[in-house]
Design an enzyme around this catalytic site. Structure first.
Site, PDB file in Angstrom:
ATOM      1  N   HIS A  57       3.493   0.009  -2.696  1.00 49.21           N
ATOM      2  CA  HIS A  57       3.786  -1.423  -2.858  1.00 49.21           C
ATOM      3  C   HIS A  57       5.282  -1.730  -2.972  1.00 49.21           C
ATOM      4  O   HIS A  57       5.712  -2.534  -3.804  1.00 49.21           O
ATOM      5  CB  HIS A  57       3.051  -1.969  -4.078  1.00 49.21           C
ATOM      6  CG  HIS A  57       1.566  -2.062  -3.913  1.00 49.21           C
ATOM      7  ND1 HIS A  57       0.941  -2.168  -2.684  1.00 49.21           N
ATOM      8  CD2 HIS A  57       0.556  -2.067  -4.839  1.00 49.21           C
ATOM      9  CE1 HIS A  57      -0.370  -2.242  -2.857  1.00 49.21           C
ATOM     10  NE2 HIS A  57      -0.628  -2.174  -4.150  1.00 49.21           N
TER      11      HIS A  57
ATOM     12  N   GLN B 190      -7.487  -4.492   2.350  1.00 43.98           N
ATOM     13  CA  GLN B 190      -7.727  -3.516   1.287  1.00 43.98           C
ATOM     14  C   GLN B 190      -8.609  -4.184   0.241  1.00 43.98           C
ATOM     15  O   GLN B 190      -8.215  -5.159  -0.399  1.00 43.98           O
ATOM     16  CB  GLN B 190      -6.404  -3.072   0.647  1.00 43.98           C
ATOM     17  CG  GLN B 190      -6.541  -1.954  -0.376  1.00 43.98           C
ATOM     18  CD  GLN B 190      -6.494  -0.566   0.241  1.00 43.98           C
ATOM     19  OE1 GLN B 190      -6.290  -0.418   1.448  1.00 43.98           O
ATOM     20  NE2 GLN B 190      -6.670   0.460  -0.576  1.00 43.98           N
TER      21      GLN B 190
ATOM     22  N   GLU C  68      -6.558  -7.569  -0.186  1.00 46.99           N
ATOM     23  CA  GLU C  68      -5.169  -7.501   0.263  1.00 46.99           C
ATOM     24  C   GLU C  68      -5.144  -7.404   1.787  1.00 46.99           C
ATOM     25  O   GLU C  68      -5.309  -6.335   2.358  1.00 46.99           O
ATOM     26  CB  GLU C  68      -4.474  -6.292  -0.358  1.00 46.99           C
ATOM     27  CG  GLU C  68      -4.553  -6.242  -1.880  1.00 46.99           C
ATOM     28  CD  GLU C  68      -4.349  -4.846  -2.418  1.00 46.99           C
ATOM     29  OE1 GLU C  68      -3.296  -4.231  -2.111  1.00 46.99           O
ATOM     30  OE2 GLU C  68      -5.244  -4.336  -3.124  1.00 46.99           O
TER      31      GLU C  68
ATOM     32  N   ASP D 282     -11.325   1.283  -3.125  1.00 49.13           N
ATOM     33  CA  ASP D 282      -9.882   1.043  -3.004  1.00 49.13           C
ATOM     34  C   ASP D 282      -9.467   1.565  -1.643  1.00 49.13           C
ATOM     35  O   ASP D 282      -8.705   2.518  -1.516  1.00 49.13           O
ATOM     36  CB  ASP D 282      -9.112   1.747  -4.130  1.00 49.13           C
ATOM     37  CG  ASP D 282      -7.628   1.365  -4.164  1.00 49.13           C
ATOM     38  OD1 ASP D 282      -7.245   0.438  -3.424  1.00 49.13           O
ATOM     39  OD2 ASP D 282      -6.866   2.001  -4.916  1.00 49.13           O
TER      40      ASP D 282
ATOM     41  N   HIS E  95      -1.527  -9.852  -3.786  1.00 53.12           N
ATOM     42  CA  HIS E  95      -2.280  -8.927  -4.638  1.00 53.12           C
ATOM     43  C   HIS E  95      -2.961  -9.643  -5.805  1.00 53.12           C
ATOM     44  O   HIS E  95      -3.064  -9.107  -6.905  1.00 53.12           O
ATOM     45  CB  HIS E  95      -1.335  -7.843  -5.158  1.00 53.12           C
ATOM     46  CG  HIS E  95      -1.997  -6.539  -5.482  1.00 53.12           C
ATOM     47  ND1 HIS E  95      -2.826  -6.367  -6.571  1.00 53.12           N
ATOM     48  CD2 HIS E  95      -1.951  -5.346  -4.866  1.00 53.12           C
ATOM     49  CE1 HIS E  95      -3.237  -5.114  -6.615  1.00 53.12           C
ATOM     50  NE2 HIS E  95      -2.730  -4.469  -5.583  1.00 53.12           N
ATOM     51  N   THR E  96      -3.459 -10.854  -5.573  1.00 53.49           N
ATOM     52  CA  THR E  96      -4.198 -11.544  -6.627  1.00 53.49           C
ATOM     53  C   THR E  96      -5.500 -10.818  -6.938  1.00 53.49           C
ATOM     54  O   THR E  96      -6.224 -10.390  -6.043  1.00 53.49           O
ATOM     55  CB  THR E  96      -4.486 -12.995  -6.208  1.00 53.49           C
ATOM     56  OG1 THR E  96      -3.265 -13.730  -6.193  1.00 53.49           O
ATOM     57  CG2 THR E  96      -5.448 -13.676  -7.177  1.00 53.49           C
ATOM     58  N   TYR E  97      -5.769 -10.692  -8.250  1.00 58.93           N
ATOM     59  CA  TYR E  97      -7.062 -10.197  -8.724  1.00 58.93           C
ATOM     60  C   TYR E  97      -7.945 -11.414  -8.996  1.00 58.93           C
ATOM     61  O   TYR E  97      -7.588 -12.276  -9.805  1.00 58.93           O
ATOM     62  CB  TYR E  97      -6.912  -9.421 -10.031  1.00 58.93           C
ATOM     63  CG  TYR E  97      -6.286  -8.064  -9.939  1.00 58.93           C
ATOM     64  CD1 TYR E  97      -7.033  -6.909 -10.174  1.00 58.93           C
ATOM     65  CD2 TYR E  97      -4.932  -7.915  -9.663  1.00 58.93           C
ATOM     66  CE1 TYR E  97      -6.457  -5.647 -10.123  1.00 58.93           C
ATOM     67  CE2 TYR E  97      -4.335  -6.666  -9.612  1.00 58.93           C
ATOM     68  CZ  TYR E  97      -5.096  -5.533  -9.846  1.00 58.93           C
ATOM     69  OH  TYR E  97      -4.517  -4.298  -9.803  1.00 58.93           O
TER      70      TYR E  97
ATOM     71  N   ASN F 117       0.826  -1.194   0.000  1.00 60.15           N
ATOM     72  CA  ASN F 117       0.000   0.000   0.000  1.00 60.15           C
ATOM     73  C   ASN F 117       0.872   1.261   0.000  1.00 60.15           C
ATOM     74  O   ASN F 117       2.053   1.208  -0.328  1.00 60.15           O
ATOM     75  CB  ASN F 117      -1.005  -0.012   1.156  1.00 60.15           C
ATOM     76  CG  ASN F 117      -2.357   0.516   0.732  1.00 60.15           C
ATOM     77  OD1 ASN F 117      -2.473   1.641   0.268  1.00 60.15           O
ATOM     78  ND2 ASN F 117      -3.381  -0.304   0.869  1.00 60.15           N
ATOM     79  N   ARG F 118       0.273   2.406   0.359  1.00 59.47           N
ATOM     80  CA  ARG F 118       0.921   3.702   0.171  1.00 59.47           C
ATOM     81  C   ARG F 118       1.587   4.222   1.441  1.00 59.47           C
ATOM     82  O   ARG F 118       1.089   4.004   2.549  1.00 59.47           O
ATOM     83  CB  ARG F 118      -0.098   4.740  -0.325  1.00 59.47           C
ATOM     84  CG  ARG F 118      -0.631   4.422  -1.710  1.00 59.47           C
ATOM     85  CD  ARG F 118      -1.732   5.391  -2.140  1.00 59.47           C
ATOM     86  NE  ARG F 118      -2.155   5.077  -3.518  1.00 59.47           N
ATOM     87  CZ  ARG F 118      -3.095   4.197  -3.829  1.00 59.47           C
ATOM     88  NH1 ARG F 118      -3.712   3.527  -2.855  1.00 59.47           N
ATOM     89  NH2 ARG F 118      -3.411   3.966  -5.091  1.00 59.47           N
TER      90      ARG F 118
END
Length: 354
Positions: A109, A291, A319, A252, A180-182, A83-84
């Protein structure tokens, strides 16, 4: 301190050194992992009729991940800090550290060359489990300390994918690893995920400012589009007239799981149901947050492993994590790992159908 330059794996190096490892179980479920970025490239799991389908967005091999025009962290292991981090700066032990800036004015990330863009060492692998390690050196992407990281992916005969992270350091450093799998439970490349029904075990979330950085508030989800305490479709409220949704172009955000923020027990995080296939994904984690990201920046230009375009909102991520910008948010659970301590985190992705 300024972040030193990191060098990503080249396509040539990846073609020589990256490998695919297949995990299988007695139910014909299959998970494929590569040692490039510890990326999960595919997850094949049955629907309500027993038909096997791939529910993870991804590419066929490491070279395609490297050469893709868009790199939205498909299936990646994210670190040193997921993340940020606001403006790519934090202070620790009286020193200020400057990280790589790779998301507007923020660090995202792990930076320009995060854990998703390096080759991991395969320590052991069999038909149902793989363990990989990586040494993140002192000041890599700006982070202090030499960090030894291990991840183990285990596919059980109960159709669960267990992700175990372990890390140690020789100097205090923030650590926040995630996967981070979609997912598209209808099948990768099968349109958008707006009809998926989602439940999040969270009464609060962390709202963001215009820079997508948490404000520090833990806001109640009640009476807002962020209330997923009862199952609802992703699409029901995603386009609501809400400032938070407009800032992120959809969902998000980090949800605060219903557990003590310092608790480490495995706790239910989310349940997702796809009605046309009957596939069900249940996520549990030792982490305090998750997330929930709805593929808002997928544009339809990215072509996946089977030649299908990944549509806008064509996948969702769950996430599991500590909260974004934690190194700059003293009220959030700490992400600092100290020498002599061990970072341990587990997330379980359980697949079924109904």
């Amino acid at each position: 301190m300024t972040a030193p330059e990191s060098v990503a794996v080249s396509a040539e190096e990846a073609s020589q050194s990256a490998r695919l490892y297949k995990l299988t179980n007695k139910n014909a479920m299959e998970v494929v992992v590569t040692n490039y970025g510890a990326i999960i490239t595919s997850i094949l799991t049955p629907d309500r009729d027993g038909k096997i389908g791939d529910v993870a967005l991804g590419h066929r091999n490491a070279v395609e991940y490297i050469e893709a025009e868009e790199k939205p962290y498909l299936g990646a292991l994210v670190g040193r800090v997921g993340n940020r981090i606001a403006k790519g700066v934090f202070s620790l032990g009286g020193k200020e550290y400057s990280l790589a800036i790779n998301n507007g004015e923020n660090h995202l990330h792990g930076g320009e060359v995060g854990f998703d863009k390096v080759l991991w060492k395969v320590e052991s692998a069999d038909t149902q489990s793989i363990r990989m390690s990586y040494l993140s050196k002192h000041l890599e992407e700006g982070y202090p300390g030499n960090l030894n990281v291990t991840v183990t992916y285990t596919l059980t005969d109960e159709n669960s994918l267990i992700v175990d992270y372990v890390a140690t350091t020789d100097q205090a450093t923030p650590v926040n690893l995630t996967q981070h799998t979609y997912f598209n439970l209808a099948g990768e490349g099968t349109g958008n995920v707006l009809d998926h029904e989602v439940m999040l075990n969270a009464d609060r979330f962390t709202p963001i400012d215009e820079r997508l950085i948490p404000t520090g508030e833990l806001r109640a989800v009640a009476d807002s589009p962020f209330d997923f305490t009862s199952p609802k479709t992703i699409g029901r409220d995603i386009n609501a007239d809400d400032e938070q949704l407009k800032r992120a172009n959809g969902f998000d955000h980090n949800w605060v799981l219903n557990k003590g923020v310092d608790a480490t027990e495995l706790t239910l995080a989310a349940v997702v149901y796809e009605p046309t296939t009957g596939r069900l994904l249940t996520v549990s984690t030792t982490e305090p947050g998750v997330q929930f990201y709805t593929g808002n920046f997928l544009s339809g230009k990215l072509i996946g492993k089977t030649g299908k375009a990944y549509a806008h909102r064509g996948g969702f991520c769950l996430e599991t994590q500590h909260f974004p910008d934690s190194p700059n948010q003293p009220s959030f659970p700490s992400t600092v790992l100290k020498p002599g301590d061990t970072y341990q985190s587990q997330t379980v992705f359980a697949f079924s159908a109904r």
